[in-house]
Design a protein around this motif. Structure first.
Motif, PDB file in Angstrom:
ATOM      1  N   ALA A 101      27.446  28.800  23.693  1.00 28.93           N
ATOM      2  CA  ALA A 101      28.322  29.952  23.499  1.00 28.93           C
ATOM      3  C   ALA A 101      28.922  30.427  24.814  1.00 28.93           C
ATOM      4  O   ALA A 101      28.195  30.642  25.799  1.00 28.93           O
ATOM      5  CB  ALA A 101      27.539  31.087  22.844  1.00 28.93           C
ATOM      6  N   ALA A 102      30.258  30.579  24.820  1.00 28.82           N
ATOM      7  CA  ALA A 102      30.948  31.061  26.018  1.00 28.82           C
ATOM      8  C   ALA A 102      31.230  32.554  25.931  1.00 28.82           C
ATOM      9  O   ALA A 102      31.292  33.244  26.943  1.00 28.82           O
ATOM     10  CB  ALA A 102      32.264  30.290  26.197  1.00 28.82           C
ATOM     11  N   ASP A 103      31.394  33.061  24.715  1.00 24.80           N
ATOM     12  CA  ASP A 103      31.720  34.476  24.509  1.00 24.80           C
ATOM     13  C   ASP A 103      30.617  35.127  23.679  1.00 24.80           C
ATOM     14  O   ASP A 103      30.580  35.001  22.454  1.00 24.80           O
ATOM     15  CB  ASP A 103      33.074  34.597  23.801  1.00 24.80           C
ATOM     16  CG  ASP A 103      33.458  36.060  23.576  1.00 24.80           C
ATOM     17  OD1 ASP A 103      32.834  36.936  24.216  1.00 24.80           O
ATOM     18  OD2 ASP A 103      34.368  36.310  22.764  1.00 24.80           O
ATOM     19  N   LEU A 104      29.712  35.829  24.338  1.00 26.62           N
ATOM     20  CA  LEU A 104      28.597  36.461  23.638  1.00 26.62           C
ATOM     21  C   LEU A 104      29.022  37.708  22.875  1.00 26.62           C
ATOM     22  O   LEU A 104      28.332  38.145  21.953  1.00 26.62           O
ATOM     23  CB  LEU A 104      27.486  36.814  24.627  1.00 26.62           C
ATOM     24  CG  LEU A 104      26.790  35.637  25.329  1.00 26.62           C
ATOM     25  CD1 LEU A 104      25.706  36.151  26.267  1.00 26.62           C
ATOM     26  CD2 LEU A 104      26.206  34.664  24.314  1.00 26.62           C
ATOM     27  N   ALA A 105      30.175  38.278  23.256  1.00 20.24           N
ATOM     28  CA  ALA A 105      30.628  39.518  22.629  1.00 20.24           C
ATOM     29  C   ALA A 105      30.884  39.334  21.135  1.00 20.24           C
ATOM     30  O   ALA A 105      30.636  40.249  20.343  1.00 20.24           O
ATOM     31  CB  ALA A 105      31.884  40.036  23.322  1.00 20.24           C
ATOM     32  N   HIS A 126      10.311  35.566  29.580  1.00 16.64           N
ATOM     33  CA  HIS A 126      11.079  35.077  28.436  1.00 16.64           C
ATOM     34  C   HIS A 126      11.617  36.293  27.681  1.00 16.64           C
ATOM     35  O   HIS A 126      10.856  37.216  27.363  1.00 16.64           O
ATOM     36  CB  HIS A 126      10.208  34.247  27.499  1.00 16.64           C
ATOM     37  CG  HIS A 126       9.475  33.124  28.166  1.00 16.64           C
ATOM     38  ND1 HIS A 126      10.064  31.905  28.430  1.00 16.64           N
ATOM     39  CD2 HIS A 126       8.206  33.047  28.640  1.00 16.64           C
ATOM     40  CE1 HIS A 126       9.188  31.118  29.019  1.00 16.64           C
ATOM     41  NE2 HIS A 126       8.049  31.782  29.164  1.00 16.64           N
ATOM     42  N   THR A 127      12.922  36.287  27.395  1.00 13.43           N
ATOM     43  CA  THR A 127      13.549  37.418  26.712  1.00 13.43           C
ATOM     44  C   THR A 127      14.313  36.934  25.481  1.00 13.43           C
ATOM     45  O   THR A 127      15.120  36.009  25.573  1.00 13.43           O
ATOM     46  CB  THR A 127      14.520  38.167  27.640  1.00 13.43           C
ATOM     47  OG1 THR A 127      13.824  38.614  28.797  1.00 13.43           O
ATOM     48  CG2 THR A 127      15.134  39.376  26.928  1.00 13.43           C
ATOM     49  N   ILE A 128      14.048  37.559  24.362  1.00 10.66           N
ATOM     50  CA  ILE A 128      14.809  37.332  23.134  1.00 10.66           C
ATOM     51  C   ILE A 128      15.747  38.518  22.954  1.00 10.66           C
ATOM     52  O   ILE A 128      15.297  39.664  22.885  1.00 10.66           O
ATOM     53  CB  ILE A 128      13.890  37.218  21.907  1.00 10.66           C
ATOM     54  CG1 ILE A 128      12.884  36.078  22.061  1.00 10.66           C
ATOM     55  CG2 ILE A 128      14.719  37.044  20.632  1.00 10.66           C
ATOM     56  CD1 ILE A 128      13.493  34.711  21.986  1.00 10.66           C
ATOM     57  N   SER A 129      17.055  38.235  22.897  1.00  9.60           N
ATOM     58  CA  SER A 129      18.054  39.283  22.679  1.00  9.60           C
ATOM     59  C   SER A 129      18.630  39.140  21.279  1.00  9.60           C
ATOM     60  O   SER A 129      18.953  38.029  20.851  1.00  9.60           O
ATOM     61  CB  SER A 129      19.176  39.188  23.718  1.00  9.60           C
ATOM     62  OG  SER A 129      18.661  39.361  25.028  1.00  9.60           O
ATOM     63  N   ILE A 130      18.758  40.256  20.589  1.00 10.22           N
ATOM     64  CA  ILE A 130      19.278  40.253  19.222  1.00 10.22           C
ATOM     65  C   ILE A 130      20.579  41.043  19.180  1.00 10.22           C
ATOM     66  O   ILE A 130      20.654  42.159  19.702  1.00 10.22           O
ATOM     67  CB  ILE A 130      18.254  40.852  18.248  1.00 10.22           C
ATOM     68  CG1 ILE A 130      16.996  39.989  18.263  1.00 10.22           C
ATOM     69  CG2 ILE A 130      18.820  40.949  16.844  1.00 10.22           C
ATOM     70  CD1 ILE A 130      15.894  40.500  17.369  1.00 10.22           C
ATOM     71  N   GLY A 131      21.599  40.443  18.570  1.00 10.85           N
ATOM     72  CA  GLY A 131      22.918  41.056  18.527  1.00 10.85           C
ATOM     73  C   GLY A 131      23.298  41.567  17.154  1.00 10.85           C
ATOM     74  O   GLY A 131      22.502  42.212  16.468  1.00 10.85           O
ATOM     75  N   ALA A 132      24.518  41.256  16.741  1.00 15.89           N
ATOM     76  CA  ALA A 132      25.047  41.768  15.482  1.00 15.89           C
ATOM     77  C   ALA A 132      24.422  41.047  14.290  1.00 15.89           C
ATOM     78  O   ALA A 132      23.968  39.906  14.400  1.00 15.89           O
ATOM     79  CB  ALA A 132      26.570  41.591  15.455  1.00 15.89           C
ATOM     80  N   PRO A 133      24.419  41.700  13.134  1.00 17.62           N
ATOM     81  CA  PRO A 133      23.917  41.034  11.926  1.00 17.62           C
ATOM     82  C   PRO A 133      24.873  39.934  11.474  1.00 17.62           C
ATOM     83  O   PRO A 133      26.094  40.035  11.641  1.00 17.62           O
ATOM     84  CB  PRO A 133      23.836  42.163  10.902  1.00 17.62           C
ATOM     85  CG  PRO A 133      24.763  43.220  11.399  1.00 17.62           C
ATOM     86  CD  PRO A 133      24.767  43.113  12.887  1.00 17.62           C
ATOM     87  N   GLY A 146      17.886  31.998  29.499  1.00 12.47           N
ATOM     88  CA  GLY A 146      17.882  30.664  30.095  1.00 12.47           C
ATOM     89  C   GLY A 146      18.529  29.604  29.243  1.00 12.47           C
ATOM     90  O   GLY A 146      18.566  28.431  29.639  1.00 12.47           O
ATOM     91  N   SER A 147      19.034  29.985  28.070  1.00 14.88           N
ATOM     92  CA  SER A 147      19.673  29.025  27.167  1.00 14.88           C
ATOM     93  C   SER A 147      21.019  29.582  26.700  1.00 14.88           C
ATOM     94  O   SER A 147      21.124  30.778  26.419  1.00 14.88           O
ATOM     95  CB  SER A 147      18.784  28.751  25.958  1.00 14.88           C
ATOM     96  OG  SER A 147      19.475  27.994  24.971  1.00 14.88           O
ATOM     97  N   PRO A 148      22.060  28.715  26.592  1.00 14.23           N
ATOM     98  CA  PRO A 148      23.369  29.178  26.104  1.00 14.23           C
ATOM     99  C   PRO A 148      23.489  29.163  24.589  1.00 14.23           C
ATOM    100  O   PRO A 148      24.518  29.536  24.040  1.00 14.23           O
ATOM    101  CB  PRO A 148      24.332  28.164  26.723  1.00 14.23           C
ATOM    102  CG  PRO A 148      23.547  26.884  26.770  1.00 14.23           C
ATOM    103  CD  PRO A 148      22.120  27.293  27.028  1.00 14.23           C
TER     104      PRO A 148
END
Length: 334
Positions: A101-105, A126-133, A146-148
């Motif tokens: 992914a290039a655009d995380l927004a 280690h971090t898990i980020s959660i975005g939109a549903p 650390g991963s795209p």
């Protein structure tokens, strides 16, 4: 025709066996369990952080014990902290959405709604980020540090990680073992009673107990002890130093023995504040907001009696009820 019978039976058996095997999914390739996103050794975890819309929580391990550094210290239940790490270890992606992914927004990951970070003793994290549903209900976009790769994560997996400070708190202020108790006295708003074990060689439920001058059986005595043991709160604890206990309305004294049969006296104090009683073990750090109703029940000298069966509406007290149809009525005993 007789020669065909064994052949027909064999065909029927084969058809039945095939049907049974199909019904048990014997012909389907078993699906391998999803691999965990991260696997950490809980004994090597130095801290973990929870960031949600309501704020941030951080727990740190010091000398083998968990402490809460954010938002503020609380007495912790170590099992809850270890359970959180197990939930973190069990996270697995449902499906890859974008491998690079290039655009995380577009996934709501430029400003994550939730973040869960685990830091190890060696400084790695280690971090898990959660975005939109996701459009499919019950899933959200997520990414691992650390991963795209952006992947789909089940909300049912992330929900156990979004804990609140009170979820980690030890909610029970009393620890006791029934068989080690020798006596308990309760003084509440000027009224006092005491219960004492009469046969110290027996287990609590086997021994008779003396309630002031009355003898009670072990099971009833256990009920009195349970009222103390199972006191709990659903509010954040406060430092005991901030509660004025100069004139407590509640005093509970428990005499027990340790493994070497040495007698120990433990005192609990309580101060009324509106609908709660700030309850604390004398000489300890924390006070707990216990509902006043629970304290009133603890202080009640009488056990609840089973309610008498009430007659149906319209039946006068003392009236004999008629037996069911077909069963003769019994004459009154003379």
């Amino acid at each position: 025709m007789k020669r065909l019978i064994p052949t027909l039976l064999l065909v029927i058996i084969c058809i039945g066996g095939f049907w049974y095997a199909s019904s048990k999914d014997f012909f389907k390739e078993s699906k391998a369990p999803a691999a965990s996103l991260v696997k950490v050794n809980k004994d090597e975890v130095a801290s973990f952080t929870i960031k949600v819309a309501d704020g941030e929580i951080e727990l740190q391990r010091k000398d083998g014990k968990w402490t809460m550094s954010k938002p503020s210290p609380l007495p912790l239940n170590d099992y809850s902290a270890d359970g959180w790490i197990e939930s973190f270890n069990s996270l697995s992606k449902d499906k890859t959405v974008d491998a690079n992914a290039a655009d995380l927004a577009q996934f709501g990951l430029d400003k994550p709604s939730q973040q869960f970070k685990v830091t190890l003793n060696n400084g790695s994290s280690h971090t898990i980020s959660i975005g939109a549903p996701v459009a499919i209900q019950g899933f959200s976009y997520a990414i691992l540090s650390g991963s795209p790769e952006v992947f789909r994560l089940s909300d049912s997996q992330s929900k156990p990680l979004a804990m609140t400070p009170i979820d980690f708190m030890e909610k029970s202020p009393v620890k006791l073992e029934y068989d080690q108790i020798r006596s308990m006295s309760v003084e509440w708003k000027g009224q006092k009673w005491a219960i004492t074990k009469t046969d110290t060689d027996k287990k609590a439920y086997e021994s008779d107990w003396k309630l002031d001058e009355k003898v009670v059986k072990g099971p009833d005595a256990n009920e009195y002890l349970s009222r103390l043991k199972f006191l709990s709160t659903e509010q954040p604890a406060r430092p005991a130093s901030g509660i004025k206990m100069n004139s407590p309305e509640l005093k509970v004294e428990v005499k027990s023995v340790d493994a070497s049969q040495k007698e120990i006296t433990t005192v609990y104090l309580g101060k009324v504040e509106q609908d709660n009683v700030w309850f604390m073990k004398e000489g300890t750090e924390w006070a707990y907001a216990v509902p006043a109703d629970s304290i009133q029940e603890l202080a009640n000298k009488d056990l609840a009696q089973p309610q008498a069966e009430t007659p149906p509406a319209g039946l006068a007290p003392g009236t004999l009820m008629q037996p069911p149809t077909g069963i003769p009525a019994q004459p009154p005993t003379k």
